[in-house]
Write an enzyme that holds these catalytic residues in place. Structure first.
Site, PDB file in Angstrom:
ATOM      1  N   GLN A 214       0.984  -0.978  -0.074  1.00 17.18           N
ATOM      2  CA  GLN A 214      -0.244  -0.026  -0.187  1.00 17.18           C
ATOM      3  C   GLN A 214       0.788   1.254   0.238  1.00 17.18           C
ATOM      4  OE1 GLN A 214      -1.159  -2.861   1.010  1.00 17.18           O
ATOM      5  NE2 GLN A 214      -3.052  -2.170  -0.634  1.00 17.18           N
ATOM      6  N   GLY A 215       0.378   1.997  -1.098  1.00 17.62           N
ATOM      7  CA  GLY A 215       1.298   3.186  -2.058  1.00 17.62           C
ATOM      8  C   GLY A 215       2.005   3.101  -2.343  1.00 17.62           C
TER       9      GLY A 215
HETATM   10  N1  ARG Z   1      -3.739  -0.692  -4.295  1.00 17.70           N
HETATM   11  C1  ARG Z   1      -2.254  -0.717  -3.335  1.00 17.70           C
HETATM   12  C2  ARG Z   1      -1.910   0.950  -3.154  1.00 17.70           C
HETATM   13  O1  ARG Z   1      -2.712   1.424  -3.677  1.00 17.70           O
HETATM   14  C3  ARG Z   1      -0.809  -1.415  -3.996  1.00 17.70           C
HETATM   15  C4  ARG Z   1      -1.317  -2.794  -3.502  1.00 17.70           C
HETATM   16  C5  ARG Z   1      -0.012  -4.055  -4.358  1.00 17.70           C
HETATM   17  N2  ARG Z   1       0.232  -4.515  -3.290  1.00 17.70           N
HETATM   18  C6  ARG Z   1       0.813  -5.957  -3.909  1.00 17.70           C
HETATM   19  N3  ARG Z   1       0.221  -6.885  -2.965  1.00 17.70           N
HETATM   20  N4  ARG Z   1       1.738  -5.780  -4.553  1.00 17.70           N
HETATM   21  O2  ARG Z   1      -0.551   1.370  -2.829  1.00 17.70           O
END
Ligand code: ARG
Length: 389
Positions: A214-215
């Site tokens: 996230q981020g």
């Molecule tokens: N959706 C996430 C964001 O808004 C990114 C997630 C990426 N997750 C992962 N397991 N690669 O920051």
């Protein structure tokens, strides 16, 4: 970026993975900046050095991005609300440490959100127009074919350094393996709706432990192309948690949307290669009489993609008999374009702008003007020459 303790035992990818450098919930104190980018972090990860991924952008809504043109940042559709005027986003460029006072900041002026995002076609990408260009910014070219959708990718971002963790002050980087669509789809029920043509999976399938989180969304997934240049193949999109085994990261398949991204960028008034950029070398180079060829170099950087079909080569050579001169333009890969043959002309000097179709050449790299005097008696020197892209 995220990594877990078990990653210390992973062989291929774990050593390059990143970990909590600045997690608010970290048990240890924040890590100091690591300009070298090689000091092991808490569990074998690395911080990116300032300038290592110069096109990285941090966006104030808590996403990453990459400079696509001097005035456009490529990010994820899910990082923005809608297409239209938008002055609410701040883009931070030019630093690895978000508190570095040398950061270059711009406010957004407009957002273009992929119209196919949320449809069965997919397309988790968006362009953010900045209120003014970051002149001379490093740009990350996007892959226009699927040739680079394989191998090991690099990812970077200021996102959470563990699932559920807080954002990182320092830019973190990691390497993730390409995972083919079918394997990804079957890895976990979460991935059953994977859109094969629109999404690429990457991570350490067997062990987990290395992933974006996230981020990091909106930030690039990238690798080297066949010419050794960075190229963007993905955009951080989503995943089931972070860095869990059998739960890869899912990235927008940039090559699928390359034409749409370019078209949108053109519409927003930013072309991948800023038009009219001029580079020059004004150091005199003397041309020996009936001697070996001499060269003058121009190092081109900050452009993206290929040179234009109308590359302008402005040549100013002082010489007492221009017919003695054979002039070539040598592209970074060594390809040679004849600008002028020798002749019987006794006219002095060459002061001309040639137009070269250099569309098969990468713009960035060292271009050379090659000049040879092939008849005896007269001499001269290269006074100045310029390349206009
Ligand atoms: N959706 C996430 C964001 O808004 C990114 C997630 C990426 N997750 C992962 N397991 N690669 O920051």
């Amino acid at each position: 970026m995220r990594n877990t303790a078990k990653k210390a035992f992973a062989l291929a990818v774990g050593i390059a993975a990143t970990l909590a450098a600045f997690g608010g919930q970290a048990h240890s104190a924040p890590m100091p900046p690591d300009p070298g980018g090689v000091t092991p972090q808490v569990v074998g990860g690395t911080q990116a050095a300032k300038g290592e991924f110069p096109w990285m952008v941090r966006l104030s809504m808590g996403c990453g991005g990459a400079m696509y043109t001097e005035q456009l940042v490529l990010t994820a559709a899910h990082c923005v609300n809608s297409t239209g005027n938008n002055t609410s986003i701040t883009a931070t460029y030019g630093v690895a440490d978000l508190q570095d006072t040398s950061a270059i900041k711009r406010t957004s002026s407009y957002v273009h959100r992929s119209p196919t995002y949320g449809t069965s076609t997919g397309g988790d990408w968006a362009l953010i127009k900045l209120s003014s260009p970051i002149t001379g910014a490093s740009l990350l070219p996007i892959a226009t074919t699927n040739a680079y959708n394989n191998g090991v990718f690099d990812v970077a971002g200021w996102g959470a350094t563990r699932e559920g963790g807080s954002q990182s002050r320092y830019l973190m980087k990691a390497k993730v393996d390409f995972i083919d669509d079918t394997t990804c789809k079957n890895a976990d029920p979460y991935y059953r709706d994977l859109i094969f043509s629109a999404e690429i999976c990457a991570g350490d399938l067997a062990n987990g432990g290395v992933d974006t989180c996230q981020g990091d969304s909106g930030g690039p997934m990238f690798r080297r192309d066949s010419a050794g240049q960075w190229i963007q193949v993905g955009i951080v999109s989503h995943g089931n948690g972070c860095a869990r085994p059998s739960n890869p990261g899912v990235y927008t398949e940039v090559s699928t949307f390359a034409a749409a991204i370019k078209a949108a960028a053109d519409n927003l008034g930013g072309t991948p290669t800023p038009p009219g950029k001029t580079f020059e070398n004004g150091t005199d180079v003397s041309i020996p009489d009936a001697g070996a060829a001499v060269y003058s170099n121009i190092a081109v950087s900050g452009l993206t993609g290929n040179a234009p079909s109308t590359l302008k080569v402005t040549v100013d050579i002082k010489h007492s008999w221009s017919g003695d001169l054979v002039i070539d333009l040598v592209a970074p890969d060594g390809s040679t374009y004849r600008l002028k043959n020798s002749s019987s002309s006794s006219t002095p000097n060459v002061n001309t702008t040639y137009t070269v179709n250099a569309s098969s050449e990468l713009a960035n790299g060292t271009w050379r003007l090659k000049v040879q005097d092939v008849y005896s008696q007269d001499t001269g020197y290269i006074d100045i020459w310029k390349l206009t892209f």
